[in-house]
Design an enzyme around this catalytic site. Structure first.
Site, short mmCIF file in Angstrom:
data_model
loop_
_atom_site.label_atom_id
_atom_site.label_comp_id
_atom_site.label_asym_id
_atom_site.label_seq_id
_atom_site.Cartn_x
_atom_site.Cartn_y
_atom_site.Cartn_z
N CYS A 198 0.86 -1.39 -0.18
CA CYS A 198 -0.05 0.04 0.02
C CYS A 198 0.88 1.16 -0.05
CB CYS A 198 -0.89 0.01 1.18
SG CYS A 198 0.19 0.09 2.83
N ASP B 249 -3.46 11.43 -29.08
CA ASP B 249 -2.73 11.36 -30.21
C ASP B 249 -3.64 11.09 -31.58
OD1 ASP B 249 -0.36 10.18 -31.65
OD2 ASP B 249 -1.22 8.10 -31.73
N ASP C 243 4.40 6.69 -27.70
CA ASP C 243 3.09 7.37 -26.69
C ASP C 243 3.44 6.56 -25.03
OD1 ASP C 243 1.92 9.10 -28.60
OD2 ASP C 243 0.79 7.05 -29.28
N ASP D 34 -1.67 5.29 -28.89
CA ASP D 34 -1.50 3.71 -29.15
C ASP D 34 -0.07 3.38 -29.63
OD1 ASP D 34 -1.53 5.25 -31.78
OD2 ASP D 34 -1.94 3.26 -32.59
N CYS E 6 3.16 1.91 3.06
CA CYS E 6 4.52 1.06 2.62
C CYS E 6 5.54 1.65 1.98
CB CYS E 6 4.36 -0.40 2.08
SG CYS E 6 3.23 -1.47 3.09
#
Length: 783
Positions: free
Chosen positions: A30, A444, A631, A627, A33
Site C-alpha cells: 500500500c 494522439d 506514446d 496507441d 508501505c
C-alpha cells in the site's frame, strides 16, 4: 557466520559521483508501505533519492559516493540492511522474477479468500441455527456444541486466511510503525479470543462468524487490487520483445556473422535483411528499404530508408536489404531512451495515493487509541478486568475497518463491470479515481483518433481497375498495397508477380504489363502530385496497366464518432488537444475536422512528456490517449491514460485502461462512469466515518455487547456495498454510451440543470474532405 548477499555488482555509477541501486522489494502492499520505505531510506547519509514503485514492486535509491567522512555514504549492503530493518526483503530487480512472485502471491491470496469464504458460509449456518432457536429448542449444551464447532472451523481458517494481514502487521510493529493491517489483525484476534473465552464460560454469544467474514471481505478487496497491479507488469517484457537479441555483423570483406547485440560497438557495420527487426540505431550506407516505424514514431506510412538515412532499433525493414553503420546498439538507442522515459514516468506517477490509503493514515492510530482509552477509562471507573476488556473489544470490533476496507474495492468492482459493458478494460486499480479527476485530454492522432488500418479515401474508379489492382496488391507486403487489396476485396493474386524492393510489385496480365507502387516507378508523378495537392494528408500509391494510370489516395479514416465525442467533451468543460508524431498536414487536417485549436505535430516522446508535465505544472489533471510505442512514456507521465485495444502491447501495458472497438465513445463513457464512481467512493468513506462517529461513543459507553458490535460492523459493510451498487444503476440509467454521445453536448457528469459548463464548444459542421481521392487518366501523355 552469516551469509550476506553481495549487491555491490548491481550498483550503477552515474555521472557527478552518484550511485544508483534498483531493487525488487517483497511485502510492499500500500501507499503507507511506500512512504515508510522512502522515509527510512532517506534517513541514510548522503542519500539523494529514494523512490518506491508500488505497481512494479521496485525501489530506486541514489546516493553521493563522495560524502564527508563524518557521514560516510551508504553502500548496497547498507540499503538492503535498512530495508530488512523496516521489515522488507530485497533482491536485485529481475522482471521475470517479479512477475513470478506476483503470480505466486495472487494464487496465495485466492486460496486464502477461498478458505475464508468457505469457513464463513459454514459458520454462518451454525450461527443462524443458534439465533433461530429458542430456550425450548436449544439447550445450553447444544449451544456450546455449536460454538465449539464454529471454533473448530474458524481458528484454523483464520490462521491460514489471515496470513496476508498478520505478516504485514507484524512487519509494521517490528519497524515500530502502524498500518491499516494492525487494527484488522487486532480486531480479528480479539474477536476470536473473546469468542473462545465466552464459549469456555458457556456465554450465550460468540463472534467467530464476524472474524471470518471480516477476513473474507478484506481478502476480496486485496485480491482485486493486487490482480490489477499484476496486470501492468508486462511493460518490461513487451519492450524486451522489440529488442533484437542478435544482429548480423560484417567481420571483414564479404564475411558476416550473427553476434549478440551487446557485442556490437558504434562504428561497426551490420546487415539488415527484409522482414527483420533492426537491432541498432545507425545510418544507412548501402541499400534501400521501406521501414515500418509505426511502433516507434506513430507514423503508419512506411519511411523510405536509403543511403544517409537514419534508422532506429525496434523498427522493421519491409522489403529491402540495408547495410547500417552503428551509432548505438545495446545502450543509447531510441528504444532504450523510450524505456528510460517510461520508467521515469511510471516512477513519478506511483506517488499517487488513493482515497482509502489516505484515510488509513489517521484511521489506525485513532482505533488503537480509542480501544486503549476505553480499557483504561473503565478500569479507572472501577470496573473489573472482564467488563473493561469486553467493552474495549467491542470498541475494536465495532471500529474494525471492514466498511473502510470495502468503501473503495466495492465501488471498483461495480464500476469495473460498468466500464467493461461500455467497452473499457481497467489495467490499474486506482484508474477510476484518476479518470474522475481529469480536466484536460491529450489525444494522439494516428491509431487513436483514426482507425489503425489505412483505407482508400474514395473508390470512384472502375470496378475492373480496382479489382485488378487489388489482385496485384496481394503480392506486396506494403501497408498501402494492403489497403488497395482490402478495398478491392481481392482474394486471388496475379500469377508470377515480382516485388521490386523499395519500388513496388509488377506482373503481366493478358499480355500487358501491370505495376503497383511508387508513382515515379509507375510513371505517374504528375497524377500523384495532383492528388497530393487536393488532399495533403493522404499517401499515394500508383497503378499502371499498359498506358493507363490510376493513383490511389490512402489515409487513415477518423473514427466514426470522433467529431461528436470530442465536441461533447469540449462542451462539458474538458480542454482537448492533439499531440502527434505525424506530419503537420495530417495533424492539422484532423484538428480542423474536430474543432481542436491546440495541436502539435512531429513531436518526440520526450517532447510529449514535456508538454504533459507543463500541463500538470499548471494545475491540470491530464488524460493521455495514445496507441504507439512512442506514446508509452507519455501515457505513463500523464495523471491517467487510455489506449485502444489495437495499440502496441507495450502501450497497452503502460496505459491505465484499454478501450475496445472502432468508436471513441468508450472514452466518454469512462469519464462518465468514473466521475459517478468517485462520488460514490467519497460517500462510502463518509458513511464509514459517520458510522464510527456514532457507533464508537456508544461502544465506549458500554451500551453494546460484542455481538451487537459485530452486527453493527457487518451492517456498515452491507451499507457501503449496497451504495456501491448505485454505480451500476447509474450507468444503466444513461443507457448505451455510444448512443448517448451521438451529438455534441451529451452529458458526461452529474451536473444540475442550472450549471454552466466552461469553455463550451461552438456548434457547426465539420469541413468536407478536400478534393477527389483518386485521379484516373485513360492514356498517359506520350510527351
Amino acid at each position: 557466520m552469516t551469509d550476506t548477499p553481495d549487491f555491490s555488482c548491481f550498483v550503477e555509477h552515474l555521472d557527478d559521483g552518484v550511485a544508483r541501486l534498483e531493487l525488487a522489494v517483497e511485502g510492499m502492499t500500500c501507499a503507507a508501505c511506500m512512504l515508510e520505505i522512502e522515509s527510512g531510506l532517506g534517513r541514510l547519509p548522503n542519500v539523494t533519492k529514494a523512490r518506491a514503485n508500488l505497481t512494479a514492486s521496485r525501489v530506486v535509491v541514489e546516493w553521493r559516493e563522495d560524502g564527508a567522512p563524518a557521514q560516510a555514504s551508504p553502500d548496497a549492503a547498507a540499503v538492503v540492511g535498512r530495508l530488512a530493518a523496516l521489515g522488507y526483503r530485497a533482491h536485485p530487480f529481475d522482471a521475470r522474477r517479479v512477475n513470478a512472485d506476483e503470480q505466486r502471491e495472487a494464487r496465495f491470496l485466492l486460496r486464502c479468500l477461498g478458505v475464508a469464504v468457505f469457513a464463513a458460509m459454514n459458520i454462518m449456518l451454525l450461527s443462524v441455527a443458534v439465533w433461530a432457536g429458542n430456550a425450548s429448542d436449544i439447550t445450553p449444551e447444544q449451544r456450546d456444541f455449536f460454538h465449539w464447532l464454529s471454533a473448530v472451523i474458524a481458528l484454523p481458517a483464520v490462521a491460514y486466511a489471515g496470513r496476508p494481514f498478520f505478516r504485514s502487521a507484524t512487519r509494521a510493529l517490528m519497524a515500530l510503525s502502524l498500518n491499516m493491517d494492525v487494527p484488522i489483525t487486532l480486531g480479528v484476534l480479539a474477536a476470536l479470543g473473546l469468542s473462545v473465552v465466552e464459549t469456555l464460560h458457556h456465554a450465550e454469544h460468540a463472534y467467530f462468524d464476524s472474524a471470518v467474514m471480516l477476513l473474507a471481505f478484506l481478502l476480496a478487496g486485496r485480491f482485486l487490487d493486487q490482480n490489477m497491479r499484476r496486470r501492468t507488469r508486462a511493460v518490461a517484457a513487451n519492450l524486451a520483445a522489440l529488442k533484437a537479441e542478435t544482429a548480423v555483423k560484417f567481420l571483414g570483406t564479404g564475411e558476416i556473422a550473427e553476434v549478440p547485440v551487446a557485442a556490437i560497438k558504434p562504428g561497426d557495420l551490420v546487415l539488415v535483411r527484409p522482414g527483420e527487426r533492426i537491432a541498432v540505431d545507425g545510418e544507412v550506407i548501402e541499400g534501400r528499404s521501406e521501414i515500418d516505424q509505426s511502433l516507434v514514431t506513430g507514423e503508419t506510412v512506411p519511411a523510405t530508408a536509403a543511403r544517409g538515412a537514419r534508422v532506429y532499433a525496434g523498427t522493421l525493414a519491409l522489403d529491402g536489404t540495408l547495410t547500417v553503420r552503428v551509432g548505438a546498439a545495446d545502450r543509447g538507442t531510441l528504444l532504450d531512451e523510450v524505456t528510460r522515459l517510461l520508467d521515469r514516468a511510471v516512477e513519478a506517477r506511483s506517488r499517487y495515493v488513493r482515497l482509502a490509503e489516505r484515510a488509513s493514515r489517521w484511521y489506525a492510530p485513532v482505533v488503537h487509541v480509542a480501544a486503549l482509552a476505553t480499557l483504561a477509562g473503565w478500569l479507572f471507573a472501577g470496573a473489573g478486568w472482564h467488563q473493561a476488556t469486553v467493552t474495549a473489544i467491542a470498541v475494536l470490533i465495532i471500529t474494525c475497518p471492514c466498511a473502510l476496507g470495502l468503501a473503495i474495492p466495492a465501488v471498483q468492482v461495480v464500476a469495473s463491470g460498468a466500464l467493461f459493458r461500455a467497452g473499457v478494460l481497467l489495467n490499474s486499480g486506482d484508474a477510476i479515481e484518476r479518470l474522475a479527476s481529469v480536466d484536460t485530454i491529450v489525444l494522439d492522432k494516428t491509431g487513436t483518433l483514426t482507425l489503425p488500418q489505412p483505407e482508400l479515401c474514395d473508390t470512384a474508379v472502375s470496378p475492373e481497375v480496382l479489382a485488378l489492382a487489388g489482385r496485384l496488391a496481394l503480392s506486396s507486403r506494403h501497408p498501402l498495397a494492403a489497403a488497395v487489396a482490402r478495398a478491392a476485396g481481392a482474394t486471388v493474386p496475379l500469377a508470377e508477380a515480382v516485388e521490386e524492393p523499395g519500388q513496388g510489385v509488377r506482373a503481366a496480365f493478358e499480355g500487358d504489363a501491370v505495376s503497383l507502387g511508387r508513382p515515379a516507378w509507375c510513371g505517374a508523378e504528375r497524377e500523384a502530385a495532383a492528388v497530393a495537392a487536393s488532399d495533403p494528408e493522404a499517401s499515394v500509391i500508383a497503378f499502371r496497366h499498359g498506358r493507363a494510370v490510376t493513383v490511389f489516395a490512402v489515409r487513415q479514416r477518423l473514427r466514426e464518432d470522433a467529431v461528436a465525442v470530442v465536441a461533447g467533451l469540449r462542451a462539458n468543460g474538458f480542454a482537448v488537444e492533439i499531440l502527434s508524431g505525424d506530419r503537420t498536414a495530417a495533424v492539422s487536417h484532423v484538428a480542423r475536422r474536430l474543432g481542436v485549436s491546440e495541436f502539435r505535430s512531429g513531436v518526440t516522446p520526450a517532447e510529449k512528456i514535456a508538454r504533459i508535465e507543463a500541463l500538470k505544472a499548471a494545475g491540470h489533471r491530464v488524460l493521455m490517449v495514445g496507441d504507439g510505442i512512442n506514446d508509452a512514456p507519455a501515457l505513463a507521465a500523464a495523471n491517467v491514460s487510455l489506449s485502444p485495444v489495437t495499440a502496441a502491447h507495450l502501450t497497452q501495458s503502460a496505459a491505465d485502461a484499454v478501450f475496445l472497438g472502432d468508436r471513441l465513445a468508450p472514452l466518454a463513457a469512462a469519464l462518465a462512469i468514473t466521475r459517478r464512481a468517485r462520488k460514490i467512493m467519497s460517500e462510502n468513506l463518509w458513511l464509514a466515518v459517520v458510522y464510527n462517529a456514532v457507533a464508537v461513543p456508544i461502544a465506549v459507553a458500554g451500551l453494546v455487547t460484542p455481538l451487537i458490535a459485530a452486527v453493527a460492523m457487518s451492517g456498515s459493510s452491507m451499507l457501503v456495498t449496497l451504495n456501491a451498487l448505485r454505480a451500476r444503476a447509474g450507468a444503466a440509467e444513461r443507457g448505451a454510451f455510444g448512443e448517448a454521445y451521438a451529438g455534441p453536448g451529451a452529458p458526461i457528469s452529474d451536473r444540475s440543470p442550472g450549471d454552466e459548463a466552461p469553455n463550451r464548444a461552438s456548434g457547426g459542421s465539420a469541413p468536407r474532405d478536400p478534393g477527389a481521392a483518386v485521379a484516373s487518366v485513360g492514356q498517359a501523355n506520350s510527351s
